[in-house]
Design a protein around this motif. Structure first.
Motif, PDB file in Angstrom:
ATOM      1  N   ILE A   1       0.816  -0.844   0.029  1.00 40.36           N
ATOM      2  CA  ILE A   1      -0.076   0.061   0.069  1.00 40.36           C
ATOM      3  C   ILE A   1       1.347   1.603  -0.487  1.00 40.36           C
ATOM      4  O   ILE A   1       0.356   1.801  -0.872  1.00 40.36           O
ATOM      5  N   ILE A   2       2.118   0.995   0.342  1.00 40.38           N
ATOM      6  CA  ILE A   2       2.907   2.966   0.909  1.00 40.38           C
ATOM      7  C   ILE A   2       3.817   2.800   0.001  1.00 40.38           C
ATOM      8  O   ILE A   2       4.977   3.399  -0.109  1.00 40.38           O
ATOM      9  N   GLY A   3       3.945   1.701  -1.334  1.00 42.37           N
ATOM     10  CA  GLY A   3       4.742   1.505  -2.414  1.00 42.37           C
ATOM     11  C   GLY A   3       6.047   0.584  -2.260  1.00 42.37           C
ATOM     12  O   GLY A   3       7.101   1.363  -3.008  1.00 42.37           O
ATOM     13  N   GLY A   4       6.084  -0.033  -1.288  1.00 41.70           N
ATOM     14  CA  GLY A   4       7.231  -0.524  -0.615  1.00 41.70           C
ATOM     15  C   GLY A   4       6.986  -2.041  -1.114  1.00 41.70           C
ATOM     16  O   GLY A   4       6.292  -2.468  -1.766  1.00 41.70           O
ATOM     17  N   LYS A   5       8.104  -2.520  -0.433  1.00 46.11           N
ATOM     18  CA  LYS A   5       7.909  -3.899  -0.387  1.00 46.11           C
ATOM     19  C   LYS A   5       9.078  -4.598   0.343  1.00 46.11           C
ATOM     20  O   LYS A   5      10.509  -3.952   0.882  1.00 46.11           O
ATOM     21  N   ILE A   6       9.028  -5.990   0.937  1.00 48.14           N
ATOM     22  CA  ILE A   6       9.526  -6.273   1.565  1.00 48.14           C
ATOM     23  C   ILE A   6      10.312  -8.223   0.969  1.00 48.14           C
ATOM     24  O   ILE A   6      10.064  -8.388   0.444  1.00 48.14           O
ATOM     25  N   GLU A   7      11.999  -7.585   1.864  1.00 48.83           N
ATOM     26  CA  GLU A   7      12.875  -8.754   1.086  1.00 48.83           C
ATOM     27  C   GLU A   7      13.355  -9.607   2.744  1.00 48.83           C
ATOM     28  O   GLU A   7      13.060  -8.901   3.269  1.00 48.83           O
ATOM     29  N   VAL A   8      13.387 -10.651   2.517  1.00 46.81           N
ATOM     30  CA  VAL A   8      13.936 -11.300   3.594  1.00 46.81           C
ATOM     31  C   VAL A   8      15.690 -12.263   3.743  1.00 46.81           C
ATOM     32  O   VAL A   8      15.496 -12.594   1.938  1.00 46.81           O
ATOM     33  N   SER A   9      16.837 -12.123   4.559  1.00 50.49           N
ATOM     34  CA  SER A   9      17.802 -12.666   3.876  1.00 50.49           C
ATOM     35  C   SER A   9      17.404 -13.612   5.379  1.00 50.49           C
ATOM     36  O   SER A   9      17.575 -13.530   6.390  1.00 50.49           O
ATOM     37  N   SER A  10      18.450 -14.680   5.260  1.00 53.74           N
ATOM     38  CA  SER A  10      18.161 -15.261   6.957  1.00 53.74           C
ATOM     39  C   SER A  10      19.721 -16.495   6.393  1.00 53.74           C
ATOM     40  O   SER A  10      19.196 -16.833   5.086  1.00 53.74           O
ATOM     41  N   LYS A  11      19.651 -17.422   7.475  1.00 55.42           N
ATOM     42  CA  LYS A  11      20.900 -18.263   7.791  1.00 55.42           C
ATOM     43  C   LYS A  11      20.128 -19.313   8.480  1.00 55.42           C
ATOM     44  O   LYS A  11      20.455 -18.432   9.697  1.00 55.42           O
ATOM     45  N   ILE A  12      20.643 -19.961   8.245  1.00 61.00           N
ATOM     46  CA  ILE A  12      20.412 -21.178   9.227  1.00 61.00           C
ATOM     47  C   ILE A  12      21.054 -21.027  10.932  1.00 61.00           C
ATOM     48  O   ILE A  12      22.066 -20.808  10.324  1.00 61.00           O
ATOM     49  N   GLY A  13      20.122 -20.453  11.890  1.00 65.13           N
ATOM     50  CA  GLY A  13      21.174 -20.544  12.516  1.00 65.13           C
ATOM     51  C   GLY A  13      22.363 -19.226  13.279  1.00 65.13           C
ATOM     52  O   GLY A  13      22.975 -19.230  14.409  1.00 65.13           O
ATOM     53  N   LYS A  14      22.189 -18.484  12.145  1.00 64.55           N
ATOM     54  CA  LYS A  14      23.234 -16.810  12.234  1.00 64.55           C
ATOM     55  C   LYS A  14      21.722 -16.474  12.236  1.00 64.55           C
ATOM     56  O   LYS A  14      23.141 -15.227  12.283  1.00 64.55           O
ATOM     57  N   GLY A  15      20.872 -16.099  12.053  1.00 60.42           N
ATOM     58  CA  GLY A  15      20.181 -14.763  12.080  1.00 60.42           C
ATOM     59  C   GLY A  15      19.450 -14.440  10.723  1.00 60.42           C
ATOM     60  O   GLY A  15      19.075 -15.028   9.869  1.00 60.42           O
ATOM     61  N   SER A  16      18.568 -13.472  10.852  1.00 64.89           N
ATOM     62  CA  SER A  16      17.551 -13.056   9.479  1.00 64.89           C
ATOM     63  C   SER A  16      17.839 -11.363   9.428  1.00 64.89           C
ATOM     64  O   SER A  16      18.032 -10.576  10.492  1.00 64.89           O
ATOM     65  N   ALA A  17      17.833 -11.295   7.989  1.00 68.54           N
ATOM     66  CA  ALA A  17      17.400  -9.563   8.225  1.00 68.54           C
ATOM     67  C   ALA A  17      16.150  -9.156   7.458  1.00 68.54           C
ATOM     68  O   ALA A  17      15.508  -9.592   6.056  1.00 68.54           O
ATOM     69  N   PHE A  18      15.087  -7.958   7.745  1.00 70.03           N
ATOM     70  CA  PHE A  18      13.668  -7.868   7.369  1.00 70.03           C
ATOM     71  C   PHE A  18      14.227  -6.827   6.869  1.00 70.03           C
ATOM     72  O   PHE A  18      14.248  -6.252   7.620  1.00 70.03           O
ATOM     73  N   CYS A  19      13.959  -6.919   5.390  1.00 73.29           N
ATOM     74  CA  CYS A  19      14.681  -5.028   5.163  1.00 73.29           C
ATOM     75  C   CYS A  19      13.459  -4.763   4.038  1.00 73.29           C
ATOM     76  O   CYS A  19      12.335  -5.355   3.242  1.00 73.29           O
ATOM     77  N   LEU A  20      13.157  -3.434   4.513  1.00 70.37           N
ATOM     78  CA  LEU A  20      11.471  -2.867   4.194  1.00 70.37           C
ATOM     79  C   LEU A  20      12.497  -1.798   3.063  1.00 70.37           C
ATOM     80  O   LEU A  20      13.532  -1.073   2.862  1.00 70.37           O
ATOM     81  N   TRP A  21      11.913  -1.869   1.959  1.00 74.41           N
ATOM     82  CA  TRP A  21      12.536  -0.726   1.035  1.00 74.41           C
ATOM     83  C   TRP A  21      11.210   0.192   0.867  1.00 74.41           C
ATOM     84  O   TRP A  21      10.198   0.057   0.190  1.00 74.41           O
ATOM     85  N   LEU A  22      11.587   1.648   0.645  1.00 71.80           N
ATOM     86  CA  LEU A  22      10.488   2.505   0.353  1.00 71.80           C
ATOM     87  C   LEU A  22      11.197   3.258  -0.141  1.00 71.80           C
ATOM     88  O   LEU A  22      12.140   4.026  -0.235  1.00 71.80           O
TER      89      LEU A  22
END
Ligand code: ADP
Length: 472
Positions: free
Chosen positions: A447-468
């Motif tokens: 709705i706000i014209g952005g997108k969500i991306e995820v990159s992650s590694k089992i046991g290492k952690g996750s990064a959730f990125c919102l691009w606007l």
């Protein structure tokens, strides 16, 4: 037979047929020059023809010859001789028989070829359920292929070529379209096409795709058209569209129910929170205090579930609107992050944020919903730390929320955005939501014209990125 007339001789010689005069024993009394050529013998006259034929032809010829001569009537049959095919006609002539052999080899091949082509065409028509028709505009006569009759459920023998049966069978509601298309064709001479329903002879409804063009050739000016029976396809389409309407109706009813239920549950929820707050005084024993903490946690979960349900129903019914305004992103985020410092202490987590000065135009409430959702997940799964970074990237800004938690397998990285999806790999004690958070985040980001991306590694952690996007 003695040829007295020169013209007759000439005609016999230019004819492609072979002429012989034979007696009842097969003795040759006359042989045209082509006969001598075919039988490969100059000395036919005065000899029997029989040794030159194979057994079956010999028996056939002699028996037919005798019948013709004795009964004095004509006869004809076909025979194969030296790999060519002949129609053989025998005529009685005084006490002999005149044999005329017409070479039909090429004609036979052509007719076999035409038959095969016709069979193939009929097979293709039947398989594609595609009928062909023509109307000769001068003679006002129709031609229908066999498949046309099958599609309309009619029998060829009962139909006059003068009748416009197509129009008679098209459903009244669709007839104007058909007439209009044919009128267009006659006016502009461009191929026309359309979709109509017809009533078959037995009363069944059929869906057809028609095409028509004009042709001019030696047979005159004609409309040439096709009718393709697409009933199974159309029925599937109808069933699908009915199923979709029903699904839309149910979805709307679900959204209405969710909106109503979550709205109605909000007031008792608020009351519950007030009662819990009133309970949490110093006078409580430590076990009572413990209990109140548990009730508070459960009430908080219930509240966030209600908020999510309300969001989902708003998103589904298109009730979540976008009100952008210019904001100072770093100020907005540092204010929001400030609220999570206590939580970080409480969970013994390092919480850092790196926020460069940046102005963007967006809906501040919707952005807040996204960041809060991603932050609460990060705090839920982190082992030691949570970071927020903000960077300018590809015409926009990328807000990344990173944790050093259990991570998400590549297989699950797309699934976690589905409604009600919760990873089976997450321990039950961590699972507090209903699997709605990320699906809401993704829908709001859109709705706000952005997108969500995820990159992650089992046991290492996750990064959730919102691009606007950043608008200039
Ligand atoms: P919920 O509200 O139940 O947490 P979400 O839609 O927010 O649902 O998340 C769906 C699933 O995605 C979670 O059950 C979890 O498996 C996974 N997930 C989300 N965020 C993280 C994260 N930061 N680290 C690991 N897994 C995560």
């Amino acid at each position: 037979m003695s040829a007295k007339n020169n013209i007759e001789n000439f005609l016999i010689n230019i004819s492609t047929n072979i002429f012989l005069e034979l007696d009842t024993q097969g003795q040759v009394l006359y042989a045209s020059s082509k006969a001598k050529h075919i039988f490969n013998s100059e000395k036919l006259v005065g000899y029997s023809i029989l040794p030159l034929l194979d057994a079956s032809n010999r028996d056939l010829l002699i028996s037919r010859l005798k019948t013709v001569i004795f009964k004095t009537h004509n006869d004809s049959f076909s025979m194969e001789f030296k790999e060519r095919f002949y129609n053989v006609f025998i005529y009685p002539y005084q006490k002999t028989g005149i044999v005329c052999m017409e070479d039909i080899t090429e004609r036979r091949q052509l007719s076999q070829f035409l038959n095969k082509t016709k069979q193939r065409l009929e097979f293709a028509e039947r398989t594609a359920r595609l009928g062909y028709w023509e109307l000769n505009l001068e003679a006002k006569r129709f031609y229908w292929s066999a498949e046309m009759f099958r599609i309309f459920g009619l029998e060829a023998k009962n139909i006059s070529q003068k009748k416009n049966i197509i129009r008679e069978h098209i459903l009244a509601a669709d007839l104007p379209l058909y007439k209009e298309k044919i009128a267009q064709l006659l006016k502009n001479n461009h191929q026309v096409e359309g979709r109509v329903r017809i009533i078959r002879k037995n009363g069944d409804l059929a869906y057809c795709l028609f095409k028509a063009s004009l042709i001019f050739d030696a047979d005159g000016e004609r409309i040439a058209g096709t009718f393709q029976d697409i009933t199974p396809l159309a029925e599937t389409e109808n069933a699908l569209s009915e199923a979709k309407d029903e699904a839309d109706r149910l979805n709307l009813a679900k959204s209405y129910f969710l909106a109503q239920a979550s709205h109605d549950l909000r007031q008792p929820m608020q009351a519950l929170n007030m009662f819990i707050a009133a309970l949490g005084s110093d006078k409580l024993s430590s076990s009572q205090h413990n209990l109140v903490e548990k009730i508070t946690a459960s009430a908080n979960n219930l509240k966030s579930l209600l908020d999510n349900l309300l969001d989902i129903s708003k998103l589904d019914s298109g009730g979540m609107s976008y009100h952008p305004k210019k904001i100072n992103l770093s100020r907005f985020l540092s204010h929001l992050c400030g609220e999570y410092i206590d939580l970080a202490h409480h969970h013994n987590l390092k919480f850092k944020y790196n926020l460069p000065m940046l102005m963007i135009e967006t809906d501040v409430h919707l952005l807040e919903r996204i960041i809060r959702n991603l932050l609460s997940n990060a705090f839920k799964y982190a082992q030691n730390r949570v970071f927020i970074t903000v960077k300018q990237a590809s015409g926009g800004v990328r807000i990344s929320i990173l944790d050093d938690g259990c991570g998400i397998s590549p297989k699950e990285q797309a699934l976690i955005f589905h409604e009600f999806y919760q990873s089976s790999e997450i321990a039950d004690n961590r699972r507090q939501g209903a699997g709605l958070g990320l699906s809401i985040v993704q829908k709001i980001a859109k709705i706000i014209g952005g997108k969500i991306e995820v990159s992650s590694k089992i046991g290492k952690g996750s990064a959730f990125c919102l691009w606007l996007p950043i608008k200039n």
